[in-house]
Design a protein around this motif. Structure first.
Motif, short mmCIF file in Angstrom:
data_model
loop_
_atom_site.label_atom_id
_atom_site.label_comp_id
_atom_site.label_asym_id
_atom_site.label_seq_id
_atom_site.Cartn_x
_atom_site.Cartn_y
_atom_site.Cartn_z
N ASP A 77 0.84 -1.20 0.00
CA ASP A 77 0.00 0.00 0.00
C ASP A 77 0.87 1.25 0.00
O ASP A 77 0.65 2.19 -0.77
CB ASP A 77 -0.88 0.05 1.25
N ARG A 78 1.84 1.26 0.87
CA ARG A 78 2.71 2.41 1.07
C ARG A 78 3.49 2.74 -0.21
O ARG A 78 3.50 3.88 -0.68
CB ARG A 78 3.67 2.12 2.23
N GLU A 79 4.11 1.71 -0.78
CA GLU A 79 4.94 1.94 -1.95
C GLU A 79 4.11 2.34 -3.16
O GLU A 79 4.47 3.26 -3.91
CB GLU A 79 5.75 0.67 -2.26
N ARG A 80 2.98 1.68 -3.33
CA ARG A 80 2.13 1.98 -4.50
C ARG A 80 1.62 3.41 -4.46
O ARG A 80 1.73 4.15 -5.46
CB ARG A 80 0.95 1.00 -4.53
N LEU A 81 1.06 3.83 -3.32
CA LEU A 81 0.50 5.18 -3.23
C LEU A 81 1.57 6.25 -3.37
O LEU A 81 1.36 7.27 -4.05
CB LEU A 81 -0.24 5.35 -1.90
N LEU A 82 2.73 6.03 -2.75
CA LEU A 82 3.76 7.05 -2.84
C LEU A 82 4.30 7.17 -4.25
O LEU A 82 4.51 8.29 -4.75
CB LEU A 82 4.90 6.71 -1.86
N GLN A 83 4.48 6.05 -4.94
CA GLN A 83 4.96 6.11 -6.32
C GLN A 83 3.94 6.80 -7.21
O GLN A 83 4.30 7.58 -8.11
CB GLN A 83 5.27 4.71 -6.82
#
Length: 432
Positions: free
Chosen positions: A299-305
């Motif tokens: 979740d964290r990586e997807r949204l930030l990217q």
């Protein structure tokens, strides 16, 4: 004769721990750790620990609580008087501290058997706030909400006829938490001593001004379509900053870690700790679709990217105010390559922590914009002045700040005519 011994917390930020007693009776106020390296623990005297009649814990933050299991390793067999919600939060703090120590290649000074040995007694079940409760013929206690975090309290202790006030970490500035202003004159005509939170020493800036500075920094980052990171403790100012950011930036996406949402739910479950009307506001925030809840690494990586790729401004609220965790450091690694991104450190950054190290770097070496702006959860000069003036006490020990800062605060208050103030360090002894 009775003494107060400073085993930690005066003249420094961290490892709050105060022994009060004599050869017949004794108690302890808090037992925390200083977050430097793999931790600095209180100056514990094993023989005195084993002989304690009671331990009182003001709240769950690590600088007040983490060394509690060490007391049981050293022979303490009694209970820890605290609040129910503090006891509920402690496993998370113990786990987080253990992870921090192991991450740095260290070992805890106690093990799981000592953690399991800790026994709690819930003070709100024994007596309502601001009323006296007799624990034994020699020991009475009174307590109240201190406004610092969920479950945090101050204590008035009477031991063998000697009365001492301990503020714990104290604040009347929370937008969410209620505070029981201690009626010190009513509770005691004259105190034998007082230990007072003075963490912000000579700082005179009020919360409104601090928030104005915080929003100016946030405006700068968000106007540039940057990512704004707020690393915060699991429970405390993080929930308040979430509410404030939702109000200030209604059209900006907010991403918040699951642990912070769980802590907000805990607040709602213990609504007696909240200010009037805040339960409804927390419930509204929890039911809102404004915030995306981060529950996994994916979740964290997807949204930030996605946010970075789209040049979409967003606010990120994550755990660990000093940025020691792997997760907090991952955020920095992701944000540092874009100078329109920003990180706001809103609390204490202990020496040697990632937050402290980053703040010490020149701007050009940080990668992204990093600023320290306090969100007020302790007492500064005006608050300490009001508290000192509300009591009559043989001594008033100012604590929770480095010795140099405390000395400066003491000098300022003495110039104003205040008397019987003390600035001491670990190892000091006071005669009650």
């Amino acid at each position: 004769m009775m003494h107060v011994e400073v085993w930690g917390g005066a003249g420094e930020h961290g490892r709050s721990c105060y022994w009060i007693g004599n050869t017949r009776s004794s108690i302890m106020l808090d037992c925390g750790v200083k977050r430097e390296g793999i931790g600095e623990y209180p100056l514990l005297d094993a023989a005195k620990v084993a002989a304690l009649d009671a331990v009182f814990l003001s709240h769950a933050h690590e600088d007040h609580s983490i060394a509690i299991p060490l007391l049981y390793k050293l022979g303490y067999t009694g209970v820890v008087w605290t609040t129910r919600v503090t006891a509920e939060q402690l496993p998370g703090y113990y786990s987080s501290w253990g992870n921090n120590v192991r991450q740095q290649g260290g070992e805890l000074p106690y093990d799981e058997t000592h953690l399991a040995a800790v026994k709690y007694a819930f003070i709100e079940d024994a007596v309502p706030a601001q009323q006296w409760f007799t624990i034994s013929p020699e020991l009475r206690v009174c307590w109240g909400r201190s406004g610092h975090m969920l479950g945090s309290i101050w204590f008035m202790i009477e031991l063998e006829g000697k009365q001492l006030f301990y503020s714990g970490d104290y604040s009347e500035d929370s937008i969410v938490l209620g505070t029981d202003t201690p009626r010190l004159i009513e509770l005691s005509s004259a105190l034998d001593g007082a230990i007072l939170d003075a963490a912000y020493s000579t700082d005179t800036e009020e919360q409104e001004s601090k928030l104005e500075s915080l929003f100016i920094e946030a405006d700068r980052v968000l106007a540039a379509n940057g990512q704004l990171l707020l690393p915060v403790p699991v429970c405390g100012r993080g929930q308040e900053l979430l509410l404030l950011m939702e109000q200030r930036y209604p059209n900006t996406p907010i991403r918040v870690e699951q642990e912070l949402i769980e802590a907000m739910k805990l607040m709602l479950q213990h609504s007696s700790w909240l200010k009037v009307g805040m339960a409804a506001r927390l419930a509204e925030a929890l039911s809102s679709s404004r915030s995306a809840i981060i529950s996994t690494d994916d979740d964290r990586e997807r949204l930030l990217q996605e946010d970075i790729a789209c040049s979409r401004a967003a606010i990120w609220i994550t755990t660990d105010g000093m940025m020691q965790s792997v997760k907090a450091q991952w955020y920095y690694d992701m944000l540092r390559n874009h100078n329109n991104n920003g990180i706001l450190i809103t609390g204490h950054a202990a020496k040697g922590t990632t937050a402290h190290r980053l703040l010490a770097l020149p701007d050009e070496d940080r990668g992204c914009r990093i600023r320290a702006i306090r969100y007020k959860i302790h007492q500064g000069l005006p608050d300490v002045r009001r508290m000192v003036q509300s009591m009559r006490s043989n001594f008033k020990l100012l604590v929770h700040a480095p010795k140099r800062d405390t000395d400066e605060l003491l000098r300022q208050l003495q110039k104003e005519g205040e008397q019987d103030l003390l600035s001491l360090g670990p190892g000091a002894r006071i005669v009650l």
